[in-house]
Design a protein around this motif. Sequence first.
Motif, short mmCIF file in Angstrom:
data_model
loop_
_atom_site.label_atom_id
_atom_site.label_comp_id
_atom_site.label_asym_id
_atom_site.label_seq_id
_atom_site.Cartn_x
_atom_site.Cartn_y
_atom_site.Cartn_z
N LEU A 20 0.84 -1.19 0.00
CA LEU A 20 0.00 0.00 0.00
C LEU A 20 0.88 1.24 0.00
O LEU A 20 1.96 1.25 0.58
N THR A 21 0.40 2.28 -0.62
CA THR A 21 1.14 3.54 -0.64
C THR A 21 1.21 4.12 0.77
O THR A 21 0.18 4.37 1.40
N GLY A 22 2.43 4.30 1.27
CA GLY A 22 2.62 4.97 2.55
C GLY A 22 2.97 6.43 2.35
O GLY A 22 2.43 7.32 3.00
N ALA A 23 3.89 6.68 1.43
CA ALA A 23 4.27 8.05 1.05
C ALA A 23 4.59 8.02 -0.43
O ALA A 23 5.30 7.12 -0.90
N PRO A 24 4.08 8.98 -1.21
CA PRO A 24 4.26 8.94 -2.66
C PRO A 24 5.70 9.22 -3.06
O PRO A 24 6.50 9.74 -2.29
N GLY A 25 6.00 8.87 -4.31
CA GLY A 25 7.34 9.07 -4.84
C GLY A 25 7.98 7.75 -5.22
O GLY A 25 7.48 6.68 -4.85
N ASP A 81 8.18 -4.46 10.77
CA ASP A 81 7.34 -3.37 11.28
C ASP A 81 8.25 -2.17 11.57
O ASP A 81 8.83 -2.07 12.64
N ILE A 82 8.40 -1.30 10.60
CA ILE A 82 9.24 -0.10 10.77
C ILE A 82 8.44 0.90 11.59
O ILE A 82 7.39 1.39 11.15
N SER A 83 8.91 1.21 12.77
CA SER A 83 8.23 2.18 13.63
C SER A 83 8.73 3.59 13.33
O SER A 83 9.75 3.78 12.66
N THR A 84 8.03 4.58 13.86
CA THR A 84 8.45 5.97 13.70
C THR A 84 9.84 6.17 14.28
O THR A 84 10.70 6.81 13.66
N VAL A 119 4.83 10.37 9.02
CA VAL A 119 6.13 11.03 9.20
C VAL A 119 6.96 10.90 7.92
O VAL A 119 7.63 11.84 7.50
N ALA A 120 6.90 9.72 7.28
CA ALA A 120 7.64 9.54 6.03
C ALA A 120 7.15 10.50 4.96
O ALA A 120 7.94 11.06 4.19
N ARG A 121 5.84 10.74 4.91
CA ARG A 121 5.30 11.71 3.96
C ARG A 121 5.81 13.10 4.27
O ARG A 121 6.17 13.86 3.38
N ALA A 122 5.85 13.42 5.57
CA ALA A 122 6.34 14.74 5.96
C ALA A 122 7.80 14.93 5.55
O ALA A 122 8.22 16.03 5.19
N LEU A 123 8.56 13.85 5.58
CA LEU A 123 9.98 13.92 5.22
C LEU A 123 10.20 13.74 3.72
O LEU A 123 11.33 13.86 3.24
N GLY A 124 9.13 13.43 2.99
CA GLY A 124 9.27 13.25 1.55
C GLY A 124 10.00 11.98 1.16
O GLY A 124 10.68 11.93 0.14
N ILE A 125 9.86 10.92 1.97
CA ILE A 125 10.55 9.65 1.70
C ILE A 125 9.55 8.66 1.11
O ILE A 125 8.60 8.26 1.79
N THR A 179 4.18 19.65 11.49
CA THR A 179 5.58 19.46 11.87
C THR A 179 5.68 18.53 13.07
O THR A 179 4.70 18.19 13.71
N GLY A 180 6.89 18.14 13.36
CA GLY A 180 7.18 17.30 14.52
C GLY A 180 8.67 17.29 14.78
O GLY A 180 9.13 17.01 15.88
#
Length: 759
Positions: free
Chosen positions: A180-185, A336-339, A367-373, A449-450
């Motif tokens: 499933l898409t978690g963060a695009p790119g 299971d990759i955690s934050t 968080v990955a989306r926020a980081l653009g990963i 942000t975080g």
Amino acid sequence: MLEILRRIVQEVDSAPNFQAALDILVSSVREAIGTEVCSVYLLDDRNNRLVLMANEGFNREAIGVVSMAMDEGLVGLCATREEPINLQDAASHPRYRYFPETGEEHYNAFLGVPIMNRRKVLGVLVMQQCDNRRFDEGEVAFMVTLSAQLSGVVAHAKVLGQLEISKGSRGSATQIFQGLTGAPGVTIGRAVVLYPPSDLDQVPDRAVDDVDSELLLLAKALNTVREHVRALDERMRGSLLPDERALFDVYLRMLDDNALGGEIAERIQDGNWAQGALRSVIDEHLQNFAKMDDPYLRERMSDVRDLGLRLLAQLQEQESEEIREFPDNSILIGEDISTAMLLEAPLDKVCGVVSATGAANSHMAIVARALGIPTVVGVSDIPVTSLDDAEMIVDGYIGRVYVQPSRMLRKRYKDIIKEEQQLTAELDAYKDRDAVTPDGFAVSLCVNTGLMADVARAKDRGAEGVGLYRSEIPFMLRERFPSEEEQRQIYRQQLEAFAPKSVTMRTLDIGGDKDLPYFPIREDNPALGWRGIRVTLDHPEIFMVQVRAMLKAATDLNNLHILLPMVTSVSEVEDAVALIHRAVEELQEEGEYAVTLPRIGVMVEVPATIIQIADLCRLVDFVSIGSNDLTQYLLAVDRNNSRVANLYSAYHPAVLRAVRYVVNEAHRVNKPVSICGEMAGDPGTAILLMAMGFDTLSMSASNLLKVRKAICLTPMAQAKALLERVLAFDKPEDIRAEVEEELTALGLIDLLRPSTSAT
């Protein structure tokens, strides 16, 4: 019958490879039911044919040779109907087809049961018998139950490439895994396997050059564990009888160089690192014990696993003394990759994330989306432990992972990456533009942000403030609760960075999918459990320290807004507001900081809050919708459960109608409304939210320019007409299609996905 079922499943699980598992299956079923023939046909996706992969009872030379299209034969009928077919005279059925290779003409009774996984037919399990009779209900039920148990095994084997469906044919060396898409790119890099400490099952295989060093690490670990066992034996000398302490002797014998120690050393000499060698040896022993009928011997499984974990802890302790290296373009992969695992990695070297579990709106994915990963989650069948250092492509647009990609595939994705870079360059033109529609309507765009790393990106892209500061992230990166002064310094950095623009700080939101390592919350149903405001109201000492730190940090800046998460009742808001007032009074009395009462808001995340929105608006200054949780609770879909993640959709008519209701009700009493969920960062849903009249959209910095461009090129009148059309639809897929058609007409579809994306 249940015991027979358990035994068959256990034997299949313990098979050394997938083909052996199929052979065991057909043999065991034939014996258990007392039928003449048992066969397994599996679907070859390349040509959409059902291929005989195992049988017991007729010509074994037919395996891998006999195949049929989905519209051929009784096996094909079972697959297309997706239900059991039970016939007493198979040859008289119009769909019957005779294959001379099998020699099956004298079998009359036929029972076929489809093997299904996630709505997809993987194959058919078949029983046949000479007698002219129908199989009874108990036999049918047994086969259906067995098929359901085995569907996961078949699905797993197919995606791992353990299965060569037709003789003489091999697929591409490239392995493809769907998630499933978690963060695009999209990204191309090499896998770095991450795993939590002391989790034996997730230790990867890893090739080593220095065998002697690994053997030395093993020897040290064995000696340390032996010393611990002897010390434990000595300590228990006065408390346990000699017979009861015999277990310690068993442990020491198992650790001997001629037992587990020697077997692990052999695997190291074959080229595996110490931890991978340990895992493979323990796995093998556990499988052997599982096959034993003697209950006493089967209980020894726990002893073997315990020893394995003890050795692993020692090996990991030795490994932690050395700093693990991450190559450039590392793709993090794990069960299971955690934050915390993501944020502890050197982010300047991380280009992608792949997690076997999780869903599109898990905290890590956000968080990955926020980081653009680029991130893909819920890849349940990916063989994590065997992929360390493998070359990979991660396609976050379609949720796909390619392992050992071909030259052609690499070229294709390099073109996509080039297209993304061109899009990014084009979006730079929107950095300094206001988000104003062509017909003059302005929309405020804020950022989530975080981390301090978010701040630079957000300011560079023209964020108009912080719509959601996730205060739990600094808590996640520590081994204890941060002190009041530590929190004040963290919050001050955020508030100063955006002053005089507002910063909305959400109070500690843990529980659900957000755990603190030093304050774990273990519940059967965490989504409906102890989380958000429930935790902090039960622990006012935690809440008060945080609120005091926020108030101190806002001194002389006066741009702090406080947001209360996971609210479900008026009393929760009253209690939280009272504590905030008390914190203000305390600090004013102390006199060190010139604090003022900030604006206080409530998050709308559960249906109860929607129904009570008018009552809650009387108590707060603003409303913020958390669309991720609101979607989860409205649709009764656990956003971290990959089995149902496909049902999670922000385009669902119930979600769109609910958020519009909240906007209308809040505006009716003149309270501003923002939305800080992932809906705000999707250009498609963003124009719908704009049409609803949201005052503020808050999103990850990586989506800010895409949404700004969409707003700048979409007239409000056109967005409102689109909204009215889609609100009349009753299916999320129809709504999404209508929105994407509108974006295509506006020339904005590239904001959702590259035109050359592999499909």
